[in-house]
Design a protein around this motif. Structure first.
Motif, PDB file in Angstrom:
ATOM      1  N   ILE A 185       0.767  -1.094   0.134  1.00 21.24           N
ATOM      2  CA  ILE A 185       0.158  -0.118   0.073  1.00 21.24           C
ATOM      3  C   ILE A 185       1.060   1.311  -0.171  1.00 21.24           C
ATOM      4  O   ILE A 185       1.778   1.365   0.981  1.00 21.24           O
ATOM      5  N   VAL A 186       0.944   1.893  -1.005  1.00 18.15           N
ATOM      6  CA  VAL A 186       1.702   3.218  -1.308  1.00 18.15           C
ATOM      7  C   VAL A 186       0.678   4.317  -1.004  1.00 18.15           C
ATOM      8  O   VAL A 186      -0.342   4.527  -1.697  1.00 18.15           O
ATOM      9  N   CYS A 187       0.924   5.094  -0.036  1.00 18.41           N
ATOM     10  CA  CYS A 187       0.351   6.390   0.513  1.00 18.41           C
ATOM     11  C   CYS A 187       1.109   7.492   0.114  1.00 18.41           C
ATOM     12  O   CYS A 187       2.344   7.749  -0.207  1.00 18.41           O
ATOM     13  N   VAL A 188       0.067   8.579  -0.226  1.00 16.75           N
ATOM     14  CA  VAL A 188       0.534   9.952  -0.603  1.00 16.75           C
ATOM     15  C   VAL A 188       0.094  11.066   0.329  1.00 16.75           C
ATOM     16  O   VAL A 188      -1.026  11.017   0.584  1.00 16.75           O
ATOM     17  N   GLY A 189       1.108  11.597   0.903  1.00 12.89           N
ATOM     18  CA  GLY A 189       0.803  12.734   1.959  1.00 12.89           C
ATOM     19  C   GLY A 189       0.735  14.168   1.278  1.00 12.89           C
ATOM     20  O   GLY A 189       1.384  14.308   0.378  1.00 12.89           O
ATOM     21  N   LEU A 190      -0.176  14.813   2.097  1.00 10.56           N
ATOM     22  CA  LEU A 190      -0.340  16.221   1.568  1.00 10.56           C
ATOM     23  C   LEU A 190      -0.787  16.398   0.161  1.00 10.56           C
ATOM     24  O   LEU A 190      -0.248  17.265  -0.641  1.00 10.56           O
ATOM     25  N   ASN A 191      -1.544  15.596  -0.367  1.00 18.89           N
ATOM     26  CA  ASN A 191      -2.032  15.616  -1.649  1.00 18.89           C
ATOM     27  C   ASN A 191      -3.525  16.637  -1.883  1.00 18.89           C
ATOM     28  O   ASN A 191      -3.754  16.363  -2.954  1.00 18.89           O
ATOM     29  N   TYR A 192      -4.011  17.133  -1.026  1.00 18.62           N
ATOM     30  CA  TYR A 192      -4.971  18.156  -0.951  1.00 18.62           C
ATOM     31  C   TYR A 192      -4.322  19.469  -0.184  1.00 18.62           C
ATOM     32  O   TYR A 192      -3.794  19.403   0.803  1.00 18.62           O
ATOM     33  N   ALA A 193      -4.485  20.554  -1.167  1.00 12.67           N
ATOM     34  CA  ALA A 193      -3.870  21.811  -0.691  1.00 12.67           C
ATOM     35  C   ALA A 193      -4.480  22.502   0.724  1.00 12.67           C
ATOM     36  O   ALA A 193      -3.916  22.804   1.431  1.00 12.67           O
ATOM     37  N   ASP A 194      -5.790  22.094   0.901  1.00 10.56           N
ATOM     38  CA  ASP A 194      -6.512  22.493   2.109  1.00 10.56           C
ATOM     39  C   ASP A 194      -6.067  21.439   3.448  1.00 10.56           C
ATOM     40  O   ASP A 194      -5.964  22.192   4.447  1.00 10.56           O
ATOM     41  N   HIS A 195      -5.829  20.524   3.178  1.00 11.35           N
ATOM     42  CA  HIS A 195      -5.279  19.571   4.302  1.00 11.35           C
ATOM     43  C   HIS A 195      -3.588  19.889   4.593  1.00 11.35           C
ATOM     44  O   HIS A 195      -3.453  20.052   5.745  1.00 11.35           O
ATOM     45  N   ALA A 196      -2.879  20.274   3.494  1.00  9.31           N
ATOM     46  CA  ALA A 196      -1.631  20.645   3.807  1.00  9.31           C
ATOM     47  C   ALA A 196      -1.571  22.070   4.694  1.00  9.31           C
ATOM     48  O   ALA A 196      -0.842  22.351   5.568  1.00  9.31           O
ATOM     49  N   VAL A 220      -1.995  -1.194  -3.907  1.00  5.11           N
ATOM     50  CA  VAL A 220      -2.981  -0.145  -3.703  1.00  5.11           C
ATOM     51  C   VAL A 220      -2.250   1.179  -3.561  1.00  5.11           C
ATOM     52  O   VAL A 220      -1.426   0.979  -2.886  1.00  5.11           O
ATOM     53  N   ILE A 221      -2.612   2.234  -4.145  1.00  5.07           N
ATOM     54  CA  ILE A 221      -2.011   3.420  -4.087  1.00  5.07           C
ATOM     55  C   ILE A 221      -3.447   4.428  -3.218  1.00  5.07           C
ATOM     56  O   ILE A 221      -4.311   4.257  -3.676  1.00  5.07           O
ATOM     57  N   SER A 222      -2.927   4.792  -2.116  1.00  8.23           N
ATOM     58  CA  SER A 222      -3.917   5.609  -1.269  1.00  8.23           C
ATOM     59  C   SER A 222      -3.686   6.884  -1.391  1.00  8.23           C
ATOM     60  O   SER A 222      -2.568   7.379  -1.175  1.00  8.23           O
ATOM     61  N   THR A 223      -4.267   7.773  -2.112  1.00 11.04           N
ATOM     62  CA  THR A 223      -4.020   9.041  -2.765  1.00 11.04           C
ATOM     63  C   THR A 223      -4.075  10.226  -2.169  1.00 11.04           C
ATOM     64  O   THR A 223      -3.955  11.551  -2.438  1.00 11.04           O
ATOM     65  N   GLY A 224      -4.239  10.061  -0.738  1.00  7.15           N
ATOM     66  CA  GLY A 224      -4.081  11.439   0.082  1.00  7.15           C
ATOM     67  C   GLY A 224      -5.365  11.827   0.638  1.00  7.15           C
ATOM     68  O   GLY A 224      -6.695  11.443  -0.098  1.00  7.15           O
ATOM     69  N   THR A 225      -5.595  12.774   1.617  1.00  9.13           N
ATOM     70  CA  THR A 225      -6.945  13.006   2.204  1.00  9.13           C
ATOM     71  C   THR A 225      -7.196  14.342   2.318  1.00  9.13           C
ATOM     72  O   THR A 225      -6.098  15.417   2.250  1.00  9.13           O
ATOM     73  N   PRO A 226      -8.308  14.951   2.222  1.00  8.98           N
ATOM     74  CA  PRO A 226      -8.802  16.356   2.104  1.00  8.98           C
ATOM     75  C   PRO A 226      -8.668  16.850   3.751  1.00  8.98           C
ATOM     76  O   PRO A 226      -8.573  16.341   4.490  1.00  8.98           O
ATOM     77  N   ALA A 227      -8.943  18.150   3.766  1.00 10.80           N
ATOM     78  CA  ALA A 227      -8.990  18.783   5.051  1.00 10.80           C
ATOM     79  C   ALA A 227     -10.164  18.246   5.839  1.00 10.80           C
ATOM     80  O   ALA A 227     -11.075  17.431   5.423  1.00 10.80           O
TER      81      ALA A 227
END
Length: 273
Positions: free
Chosen positions: A64-75, A230-237
């Motif tokens: 499972i490859v995860c992506v961090g800070l992939n939504y500007a509002d979450h960053a 699986v690629i987990s593509t990041g979370t929103p705010a």
């Protein structure tokens, strides 16, 4: 197709969710993910009620490859700038649980947090892909992911993020995989999360900094992606760490995680034994 797995008296079985909402099991024991082989198998036995079957995760990922800070509002809610390149980290396969299983707050956990995410299921081996257009040919489908995180371990105990991402049960997956042919645009999926009935995340994959095609192409330059990864593509705010004041999960809390076309998860938090 909506592909899932269920626990039965005969063991773990692959299954499909029919248009009428009933579950149709496929013959034989559950096998490593292979979309072509799943399409060839015909359902057997009597249809089952989706609401009462014992759901498992719809596949057992190799990684499972995860992506961090992939939504500007979450960053921004974490006081960080949007990244110039995707930030990658991993979750171990043994973090995976089903859409109705308990999530365990680990020993020493103080700041267990939630993250609704779109998961991309790889269907064909991908290495050093030439461009983003060809990347989509390697996508089998999409799945709902909750990247549960222990922020105390992740951010306050030094080292890499992985220690806050890999406690047992920290990756509820499913309830089903929606095949790519059923998803006209993966950058137009609404998704969200409730805690005890209160909506805290409500966004769309349109808000991603790096879209699905970019991520598959980019990741393939650094590691080989295999069918069933699986690629987990990041979370929103809206994560707990971003609340004012911060808010974290406690035993007894119930998470509802949802995305259009991908169903919903309902997981209760329990304390580690």
């Amino acid at each position: 197709m909506r592909l899932l797995r269920i626990h039965t008296d005969d063991g773990l079985r692959d299954a499909v969710l029919a248009d009428d909402g009933r579950v149709l099991t496929l013959p034989g024991a559950a096998e490593p993910f292979d979309l072509d082989r799943l399409r060839e198998r015909e359902a057997v036995g009597e249809p089952l009620d989706f609401e009462t079957v014992k759901l498992a995760a719809p596949l057992s990922p190799g990684k499972i490859v995860c992506v961090g800070l992939n939504y500007a509002d979450h960053a921004a809610e974490g006081g960080q700038a949007a990244p110039a390149e995707p930030i990658l980290f991993m979750k171990a396969p043994d973090t995976v649980v089903g859409a109705r299983d308990d999530v365990v707050i680990p020993r020493g956990g103080e700041k267990t947090d939630w993250e609704v995410e779109l998961g991309v299921v790889i269907g064909r081996t991908a290495a050093y892909l030439a461009d983003e257009a060809s990347a989509m040919e390697h996508v089998a489908g999409y799945v709902l992911v909750n990247d549960v995180s222990e922020r105390h371990f992740q951010l306050e105990r030094g080292g890499q993020w992985d220690k806050g991402k890999n406690s047992a049960t920290f990756c509820p997956l499913g309830p089903w995989i929606l095949t790519a042919d059923e998803v006209p645009d993966p950058q137009a999926i609404k998704l969200g999360l409730d805690v005890n009935g209160e909506a805290l995340q409500d966004s769309s994959t349109a808000e991603m900094i790096f879209g699905v095609a970019r991520l598959v192409h980019y990741i393939s330059q650094f590691m080989t992606l295999y069918p069933g990864d699986v690629i987990s593509t990041g979370t929103p705010a809206g994560v707990g760490a971003g609340q004012k004041p911060p808010r974290y999960l406690r035993a007894g809390d119930v998470l509802r995680v949802w995305a259009d076309g991908l169903g919903e998860q309902r997981n209760q938090l329990v304390a580690a034994p």
